[in-house]
Design an enzyme around this catalytic site. Structure first.
Site, PDB file in Angstrom:
ATOM      1  N   ILE A   1      -0.612  -2.101   2.658  1.00 20.02           N
ATOM      2  CA  ILE A   1      -0.825  -1.280   2.155  1.00 20.02           C
ATOM      3  C   ILE A   1      -2.077  -0.544   1.978  1.00 20.02           C
ATOM      4  O   ILE A   1      -3.042  -0.298   2.414  1.00 20.02           O
ATOM      5  CB  ILE A   1      -0.204  -1.734   0.508  1.00 20.02           C
ATOM      6  CG1 ILE A   1       0.094  -0.635  -0.687  1.00 20.02           C
ATOM      7  CG2 ILE A   1      -2.092  -2.769   0.003  1.00 20.02           C
ATOM      8  CD1 ILE A   1      -0.176  -1.305  -1.707  1.00 20.02           C
ATOM      9  N   SER A   2      -1.071   0.603   2.386  1.00 18.62           N
ATOM     10  CA  SER A   2      -2.325   1.646   2.610  1.00 18.62           C
ATOM     11  C   SER A   2      -3.266   2.068   1.609  1.00 18.62           C
ATOM     12  O   SER A   2      -3.025   1.402  -0.548  1.00 18.62           O
ATOM     13  CB  SER A   2      -2.113   2.999   2.811  1.00 18.62           C
ATOM     14  OG  SER A   2      -0.467   3.170   3.747  1.00 18.62           O
TER      15      SER A   2
END
EC number: 2.1.1.77
Length: 217
Positions: free
Chosen positions: A60-61
């Site tokens: 997840i960025s």
């Protein structure tokens, strides 16, 4: 842990302080419970300034990158947007707060199922997920006013350009597997595109026929 406080601090310190000021993006980042998109063991780290693993060698960025890429789409509200790489579902959830419909594609079935479950649990009913090779885009639902790619590609797949509406924006990391430049491409006419470099970044590889081959990943 009070996640609402953690979320507010995340937005203030990692998003606004670093130059993202679009009120639509800020509001979306404040509303979506980021911790629910990672494993419970990582909830205490969910609002930190870094990416987190979500399984299948994907991440997840970091919050800033999600906000920056969303702002780079120049959304006004009500658009139809394509996301390449559903992953955790968090980026799709942010987009769903702004646009009328999000179409998102994922090549890994386990991530797609998990993202669907979480998106439903937080009320993101305007997100459609398709299990497919993301480098093809989603031709049946084109054109899109925005396309956002959350994996690094060696070049810009031509399907994305073809599936942009005139005036639409594509935001995509392009470069090597280890380092990319985030680019914004605007379709200015039927066969005309303008391109600009936004910032240096590092994403997981975009795997597919028009990206990196699986054996290269």
């Amino acid at each position: 842990m009070d996640y609402s406080i953690a979320r507010r601090l995340m937005v203030e310190q990692q998003v606004i302080r670093r130059g993202v000021h679009d009120p639509l993006v800020i509001d979306a980042m404040m509303r979506v419970p980021r911790h629910l998109f990672v494993e419970e063991a990582l909830w205490s780290q969910a609002y930190g300034d870094f990416p987190l693993p979500i399984g299948e060698k994907q991440t997840i960025s970091q919050p800033f990158m999600v906000a920056f890429m969303t702002e780079a789409l120049c959304l006004k509200g009500g658009e139809k947007v394509l996301e390449i790489g559903t992953g955790s579902g968090y980026q799709a959830a942010i987009l769903s707060q702004i646009v009328s419909r999000v179409y998102t594609v994922e090549r890994l079935s386990g991530l797609a199922r998990r993202a669907r479950r979480i998106l439903d649990s937080v009320g993101c009913r305007n997100v459609n997920i398709k299990l497919t090779d993301g480098t093809y885009g989603w031709e049946e639902e084109a054109p899109f006013e925005g396309i956002i790619v959350t994996a690094g590609s060696p070049e810009i797949p031509h399907h994305y350009l073809e599936q942009l509406s005139v005036g639409g924006r594509l935001v995509i990391p392009v470069g090597s597997r280890g380092s990319q430049i985030l680019k914004r491409v605007v379709r200015t006419g039927l066969d005309k595109f303008s391109e600009e470099d936004l910032l240096d970044c590092r994403f997981v590889p975009l795997v597919g026929k028009y990206g990196w081959h699986p054996e290269e990943n």
